[in-house]
Design a protein around this motif. Structure first.
Motif, short mmCIF file in Angstrom:
data_model
loop_
_atom_site.label_atom_id
_atom_site.label_comp_id
_atom_site.label_asym_id
_atom_site.label_seq_id
_atom_site.Cartn_x
_atom_site.Cartn_y
_atom_site.Cartn_z
N VAL A 1 56.72 95.21 65.90
CA VAL A 1 56.99 93.97 65.42
C VAL A 1 58.28 94.07 64.60
N LEU A 2 59.00 92.81 64.92
CA LEU A 2 60.44 92.86 64.40
C LEU A 2 60.33 93.04 62.75
N THR A 3 61.25 93.48 62.12
CA THR A 3 61.30 93.42 60.51
C THR A 3 62.59 93.24 60.30
N GLN A 4 63.01 92.97 59.09
CA GLN A 4 64.41 92.75 58.85
C GLN A 4 65.19 94.01 58.64
N HIS B 1 64.61 96.42 60.86
CA HIS B 1 65.14 96.82 62.02
C HIS B 1 66.08 96.10 62.66
N ALA B 2 66.18 94.76 62.23
CA ALA B 2 67.30 93.68 62.41
C ALA B 2 68.56 94.44 61.98
N GLU C 1 64.21 99.74 74.50
CA GLU C 1 63.02 99.39 73.34
C GLU C 1 62.49 97.85 73.58
N GLU C 2 61.27 97.74 73.21
CA GLU C 2 60.45 96.52 73.38
C GLU C 2 60.22 96.12 71.82
N ILE C 3 60.43 94.76 71.84
CA ILE C 3 60.10 94.30 70.38
C ILE C 3 59.44 92.94 70.52
N SER C 4 58.41 92.89 69.49
CA SER C 4 57.54 91.74 69.31
C SER C 4 57.70 91.11 68.14
N ILE C 5 57.81 89.68 67.97
CA ILE C 5 57.72 88.88 67.06
C ILE C 5 56.55 88.80 66.01
N GLY C 6 55.35 89.39 66.51
CA GLY C 6 54.04 88.96 65.91
C GLY C 6 52.89 89.25 66.85
N ASP C 7 51.82 89.27 66.15
CA ASP C 7 50.68 89.54 67.29
C ASP C 7 49.89 88.11 67.52
#
Length: 235
Positions: A99-102, A104-105, A136-142
């Motif tokens: 899940v994307l976090t600030q 990691h951004a 890498e793979e990134i999600s914005i939420g579940d």
């Protein structure tokens, strides 16, 4: 300057979202570059098909590897022709990613000059293309969305704000909600009174030390109430 290359079946959707407000202005000023690439333009099928049924059965359609790979190679060729030789990372927007976090951004903005974003659709993409080109793979939420376009826009917006020249001052994002480690304190503007509720007296006192202290206290209280998971835990 940060460059974003977005591989998608719906370039107009992405361009519409990212062509406005701060990100739109950042493109016009040259602080960032955002380019969309229509995966359908790179299919070798005469009907421009980009999907097929999955081996083993199952509902839905799966995006095929060849059009995505051809699109990816075209991006690299385009960058090479333009003399671009920056630090590159390929990201697949996927519900299976972290899940994307600030934080990691911020790492992406600091460590890379080019993000190539792959937007899946239907039931996703052939795993072989992920294994071959994706870093890498990134999600914005579940939760599940129709495609990766909206997540790609969110990731682009989040990272672009951290690029030099996009915002007027680093303080604009360093003290924002989440970036500081706390939720943002409540803010007020005119009119002084609205529906019987007045602006807190401390904010019109002119005492900046008191204002800063009040804001810190409010940020802490809001975080404890709404997002206690952001606070450090005692080991």
């Amino acid at each position: 300057m940060m460059r974003f290359d977005i591989m998608t079946l719906f370039p107009q959707l992405v361009e519409t979202v990212l062509g406005e407000s701060i990100i739109g202005r950042a493109q016009k000023s040259g602080a960032i570059t955002v380019r969309t690439h229509n995966i359908r333009d790179y299919t070798e099928d005469k009907h421009r098909r980009v999907d097929d049924t999955p081996y083993g059965g199952g509902k839905g359609m799966l995006m095929m590897a060849p059009p995505i790979y051809n699109c990816y190679r075209a991006i690299l060729d385009e960058q090479s022709a333009e003399g671009f030789d920056g630090r590159r990372r390929v990201i697949y927007l996927s519900p299976t990613g972290k899940v994307l976090t600030q934080a990691h951004a911020a790492e992406l903005a600091r460590d890379y000059d080019n993000l190539i974003l792959l937007c899946g659709h239907y039931e996703g993409v052939d795993r072989r293309i992920v294994d071959e080109i994706v870093d890498e793979e990134i999600s914005i939420g579940d939760f599940v969305l129709t495609g990766g376009e909206i997540p790609a826009c969110i990731l682009t917006d989040c990272v672009a704000r951290l690029v030099d020249g996009v915002l007027s001052d680093a303080e604009c994002y360093e003290k924002e909600s989440i970036s500081s480690g706390l939720l943002e304190y409540p803010q007020y503007t005119r009119p002084y009174e609205f529906h019987g509720v007045k602006v807190p007296d401390v904010l019109i006192s002119g005492h900046h030390a008191n204002i800063d202290r009040w804001r810190d206290e409010q940020a802490m209280e809001l975080t404890k109430k709404l997002r206690p998971d952001l606070l450090p835990t005692d080991e």
